[in-house]
Design an enzyme around this catalytic site. Sequence first.
Site, PDB file in Angstrom:
ATOM      1  N   GLY A   1     -47.787 -10.972   2.675  1.00 46.36           N
ATOM      2  CA  GLY A   1     -47.136  -9.710   2.334  1.00 46.36           C
ATOM      3  C   GLY A   1     -45.916  -9.887   1.447  1.00 46.36           C
TER       4      GLY A   1
ATOM      5  CG  ASP B   1     -40.640 -13.557   6.922  1.00 44.20           C
ATOM      6  OD1 ASP B   1     -39.793 -13.227   7.771  1.00 44.20           O
ATOM      7  OD2 ASP B   1     -41.693 -12.920   6.731  1.00 44.20           O
TER       8      ASP B   1
ATOM      9  CB  CYS C   1     -38.943  -8.972  11.801  1.00 42.64           C
ATOM     10  SG  CYS C   1     -40.242  -9.964  12.558  1.00 42.64           S
TER      11      CYS C   1
END
Length: 447
Positions: free
Chosen positions: A249, A315, A368
């Site tokens: 993504g 990430d 996240c």
Amino acid sequence: MTPAARVAAAIELLGEIAATGRPADRVAADWFKARRFIGGGDRRAVSLRIWAVLRARARLGWWLARAGAAETPRAQVLAWLCLGEGLALPALERLFDGATFAPARLEERERGLAAALAGQPLDHPDQPPAVAAELPGWLHARLAAALGEHAAAELAALREEAPVDLRANAVKAGREEVRAALAREGIEAEPGRWSPWALRIDGRRPVAATAVFRNGEVEVQDEGSQLVALLADAQAGMRVCDFCAGAGGKTLALAAAMGNRGQIVACDVRGGRIDRAAQRLKRAGVDTVRRQVLQDERDPWVKKHKAGFERVLVDAPCSGSGTFRRNPEAKWRLSEAGLAELTALQARILESACRLVKPGGRLIYATCSLLPEENEAQVERFLAARPDFAVLPVAGVWAERLGGAPPAAGPFLKLLPARDGTDGFFLAVLERKGTAAEALHPSTGSG
């Protein structure tokens, strides 16, 4: 499907989710794929009920325990129908009638449960704070402490359904062009608040069935995730590494930020996910990405490409606490021991991935998560061990890349669901000291 068959399907699917450690959305996708005879309307109805039950698990469990009932998928659905949908016993008996494709008839104890729950609200003042927030007790305490003055609003937001955000693929089309194309297919979208690529639609719509999606002009991606890719400040012609690329993504978003000019290496230890990214890359018209499967975070490939990239995005695998709106079952699978393992893994990934950064280049660390042990504490530990890196305040990167100021002050980007309308995200931009000339002759030390 009849209303009763939809209830039976929800019970069965909840059982499948409970029996596996896989993400609920993946389990549901495979479950529906194996039952292609289920139409779109039925699929939506079953999905909405499933996610409603998952989001209300703690409160439903509290009511079931209070009534002396076991917490099974059947009992959870029955409790939701009473507390969440307000059904009384006659309506329940019509759904649980034992007919073909319907749930088995209610037993006497289940009738008693329905009677005990009749007219009761899902939320009750006697529920402990952790139950009301839909969190395990230990995690509620940590999140409440981490969120401080924002805790009440943010914990309430985390138990609600997340919005659906789209990213216009700048490689193929601009945001207004994509917005118009979606409108022609009956999907109204509004521009996002922060990202120049972002569009937000109302509710769950069949985006994947649209021509604009099939043509690769739009992707489903939370606006916060888009901001992470934008603030990596990857520019045309650069060499960029997406070290934990997953299904790609953010890799796609990085390619769009670079105008599909330069080179991106998408790494991950899960070869299957990297392979699935190939289809997304092709659909998006991106041809600047090379996929690299790693054995682990210290794969020899890292040493071989030492100081080879202007930008390295990490990430990192994390608790996902900022995305509990989208993955409500994940909070119940997380443990304190599991969190400790994640923070140790994050540290190892940073220690290895930083070797890829050229002098003068940037390491972008993102999660996240809303937990400081995965965010600020992780960055502080890294900087203490690597004095050749320094924090680049995010406000400057934001002003240069997006204009204006980020949602909150501080050296790092911290996005919150209630305050900012995105998933919860953390981002730190770390610059490696030195000049571009040094990249031609990197140190032969530990790197």
